[in-house]
Scaffold this motif. Sequence first.
Motif, PDB file in Angstrom:
ATOM      1  N   ASP A  65      12.423 -13.959 -12.079  1.00 34.38           N
ATOM      2  CA  ASP A  65      13.568 -14.851 -12.295  1.00 34.38           C
ATOM      3  C   ASP A  65      14.821 -14.055 -12.636  1.00 34.38           C
ATOM      4  N   ARG A  66      14.649 -12.992 -13.428  1.00 31.77           N
ATOM      5  CA  ARG A  66      15.799 -12.160 -13.794  1.00 31.77           C
ATOM      6  C   ARG A  66      16.370 -11.475 -12.545  1.00 31.77           C
ATOM      7  N   VAL A  67      15.490 -11.015 -11.650  1.00 31.17           N
ATOM      8  CA  VAL A  67      15.946 -10.365 -10.423  1.00 31.17           C
ATOM      9  C   VAL A  67      16.727 -11.343  -9.550  1.00 31.17           C
ATOM     10  N   VAL A  68      16.184 -12.546  -9.375  1.00 37.69           N
ATOM     11  CA  VAL A  68      16.856 -13.549  -8.550  1.00 37.69           C
ATOM     12  C   VAL A  68      18.232 -13.868  -9.122  1.00 37.69           C
ATOM     13  N   SER A  69      18.304 -14.037 -10.429  1.00 40.20           N
ATOM     14  CA  SER A  69      19.579 -14.328 -11.073  1.00 40.20           C
ATOM     15  C   SER A  69      20.581 -13.206 -10.827  1.00 40.20           C
TER      16      SER A  69
ATOM     17  N   GLN B   5       8.703 -15.368  -3.136  1.00 45.26           N
ATOM     18  CA  GLN B   5       8.809 -16.823  -3.095  1.00 45.26           C
ATOM     19  C   GLN B   5      10.079 -17.299  -3.792  1.00 45.26           C
ATOM     20  N   ARG B   6      10.407 -16.680  -4.913  1.00 42.92           N
ATOM     21  CA  ARG B   6      11.607 -17.072  -5.650  1.00 42.92           C
ATOM     22  C   ARG B   6      12.871 -16.700  -4.880  1.00 42.92           C
ATOM     23  N   ILE B   7      12.842 -15.542  -4.223  1.00 40.59           N
ATOM     24  CA  ILE B   7      13.987 -15.139  -3.405  1.00 40.59           C
ATOM     25  C   ILE B   7      14.199 -16.133  -2.264  1.00 40.59           C
ATOM     26  N   SER B   8      13.107 -16.548  -1.644  1.00 41.60           N
ATOM     27  CA  SER B   8      13.194 -17.508  -0.543  1.00 41.60           C
ATOM     28  C   SER B   8      13.740 -18.849  -1.013  1.00 41.60           C
ATOM     29  N   LEU B   9      13.232 -19.335  -2.134  1.00 44.77           N
ATOM     30  CA  LEU B   9      13.699 -20.621  -2.671  1.00 44.77           C
ATOM     31  C   LEU B   9      15.179 -20.573  -3.026  1.00 44.77           C
ATOM     32  N   ALA B  10      15.658 -19.387  -3.416  1.00 45.50           N
ATOM     33  CA  ALA B  10      17.065 -19.241  -3.785  1.00 45.50           C
ATOM     34  C   ALA B  10      17.963 -19.064  -2.564  1.00 45.50           C
TER      35      ALA B  10
ATOM     36  N   LEU C 267      20.596 -11.044  -8.288  1.00 44.05           N
ATOM     37  CA  LEU C 267      20.987 -11.010  -6.879  1.00 44.05           C
ATOM     38  C   LEU C 267      21.959 -12.139  -6.546  1.00 44.05           C
ATOM     39  N   GLN C 268      21.776 -13.281  -7.183  1.00 39.61           N
ATOM     40  CA  GLN C 268      22.714 -14.387  -6.969  1.00 39.61           C
ATOM     41  C   GLN C 268      24.100 -14.040  -7.516  1.00 39.61           C
ATOM     42  N   SER C 269      24.124 -13.308  -8.614  1.00 36.84           N
ATOM     43  CA  SER C 269      25.400 -12.930  -9.232  1.00 36.84           C
ATOM     44  C   SER C 269      26.074 -11.771  -8.505  1.00 36.84           C
ATOM     45  N   ASN C 270      25.299 -11.069  -7.674  1.00 35.07           N
ATOM     46  CA  ASN C 270      25.833  -9.909  -6.951  1.00 35.07           C
ATOM     47  C   ASN C 270      25.465 -10.038  -5.472  1.00 35.07           C
ATOM     48  N   PRO C 271      26.120 -10.949  -4.762  1.00 36.64           N
ATOM     49  CA  PRO C 271      25.740 -11.264  -3.379  1.00 36.64           C
ATOM     50  C   PRO C 271      25.925 -10.122  -2.386  1.00 36.64           C
TER      51      PRO C 271
ATOM     52  N   CYS D  97      27.288   5.277  -0.773  1.00 38.16           N
ATOM     53  CA  CYS D  97      26.472   4.174  -1.296  1.00 38.16           C
ATOM     54  C   CYS D  97      26.745   3.954  -2.786  1.00 38.16           C
ATOM     55  N   THR D  98      26.531   2.739  -3.221  1.00 35.38           N
ATOM     56  CA  THR D  98      26.588   2.430  -4.647  1.00 35.38           C
ATOM     57  C   THR D  98      25.247   1.861  -5.083  1.00 35.38           C
ATOM     58  N   MET D  99      24.858   2.146  -6.326  1.00 32.51           N
ATOM     59  CA  MET D  99      23.594   1.635  -6.850  1.00 32.51           C
ATOM     60  C   MET D  99      23.793   1.183  -8.300  1.00 32.51           C
ATOM     61  N   ARG D 100      23.796  -0.118  -8.487  1.00 38.83           N
ATOM     62  CA  ARG D 100      23.877  -0.665  -9.836  1.00 38.83           C
ATOM     63  C   ARG D 100      22.542  -0.443 -10.557  1.00 38.83           C
ATOM     64  N   VAL D 101      22.555  -0.532 -11.877  1.00 44.77           N
ATOM     65  CA  VAL D 101      21.329  -0.424 -12.675  1.00 44.77           C
ATOM     66  C   VAL D 101      21.225  -1.655 -13.569  1.00 44.77           C
ATOM     67  N   VAL D 102      20.083  -2.321 -13.497  1.00 48.14           N
ATOM     68  CA  VAL D 102      19.835  -3.517 -14.310  1.00 48.14           C
ATOM     69  C   VAL D 102      18.518  -3.331 -15.043  1.00 48.14           C
ATOM     70  N   ASP D 103      18.502  -3.558 -16.343  1.00 47.41           N
ATOM     71  CA  ASP D 103      17.291  -3.410 -17.144  1.00 47.41           C
ATOM     72  C   ASP D 103      16.430  -4.673 -17.098  1.00 47.41           C
ATOM     73  N   ILE D 104      15.117  -4.461 -16.935  1.00 46.94           N
ATOM     74  CA  ILE D 104      14.129  -5.533 -17.019  1.00 46.94           C
ATOM     75  C   ILE D 104      13.229  -5.220 -18.213  1.00 46.94           C
ATOM     76  N   PRO D 105      13.266  -5.995 -19.295  1.00 47.77           N
ATOM     77  CA  PRO D 105      12.425  -5.700 -20.461  1.00 47.77           C
ATOM     78  C   PRO D 105      10.945  -5.734 -20.109  1.00 47.77           C
TER      79      PRO D 105
END
Length: 383
Positions: free
Chosen positions: A252-256, A280-285, A258-262, A234-242
Amino acid sequence: MRVHHSKSRIRAAALVSIGAIALAGCSATSDANEPEPESESTDASGALAAAEEFLQPWAVESDKDLLIDEPLDEPVEEGAQIVYLDVGTPVSAVMWENLQAPAELLGIDLERVETGRDAQSINSAMNTVVELEPDGVINITLDPVFFESQIAQLEEMGAPIASGSIVNSTEFGLPEAFNGAEWMRINGEALAAAAIMRSGGAEEFVFYNVPEFPFSALELEGAEAKMEELCPSCTMRVVDIPIAELGSTAADRVVSDLQSNPDTEYFIAAVDEVQIGLPQRISLAGLDVGGIAMWPAPPNYEQIANGEQDATLAVDLNLMMWTVLDQLLREMAGQSYEWPDVATRASTITHVIDQESAPANASEGYVSIPDYQDRFAENWLVG
């Protein structure tokens, strides 16, 4: 919107089918004793089984005890003043509310001091705390490094500080928090195991870290170690959320991301505030990615009950706050106590919650010990 996790479910079904085919094919092999080469499906199946086994303490309901289950030497003095440090997050507000019932039960005065999130604001707020000359202080998540001088002043006046979600309290001469560094690591391990299990054996993960929370890095550390142990492929990226984005633009940062890493199949977040409004944001995207986090607030429970959010590593925030207050009362009285082992502490306070096990009352949240109020009242010599 329901969280479908179509790729994960297909994978899980495939594992069962492939396993059945493999069993049926054994009788047709020319050499029954010849070992079968390990396949990706076998690896994934083994990871799922190992994850489920590891999660048993977090997934099975059982009789639990208070972490410190012995009476005070004497009743708490009525009118004792206790300050609560509010770091300004949604969960911090929930914890403040959770202190109201025990404060009323004991007849103590609670004072709420908002600390802000930068060094200058924290210093100013802690100077206010010192001026109040409290009998004790409750600190949840605020790193003591920001108010070391005030710790010395409070100690001088005999006002102890009890902490929650603090990983370095003893480094500053403060009592050990029941959910310190090792507690955070083991819950990080539980998050990773739950992600593997609930995703049906996914292999592409992301961890959303909140760097301002010291415990977040420890959850990440535990998650990485357990992920490597259970699923080396398995691989696990790490993304910081301030921290400033919690309750505002975190989703919004999470959706962005996930869109960049399909290829991402499932996510883990250090705090469940990241997930508030996220489904809701994931669904809209047009995305189909679920996840699990920790420290849920009422909106998270509502999302889970509605089938929108996949799951949470729920923390019984009522039991947590009553426990931190209980520790503070013992510190104020100079009474000795001892925490149980870390695994017991973690599995007592936390539990994997999904739609089937979502609490009926989102405001109350997960309840670990149904009669906890009566047990604390007895230990506090009330009534």
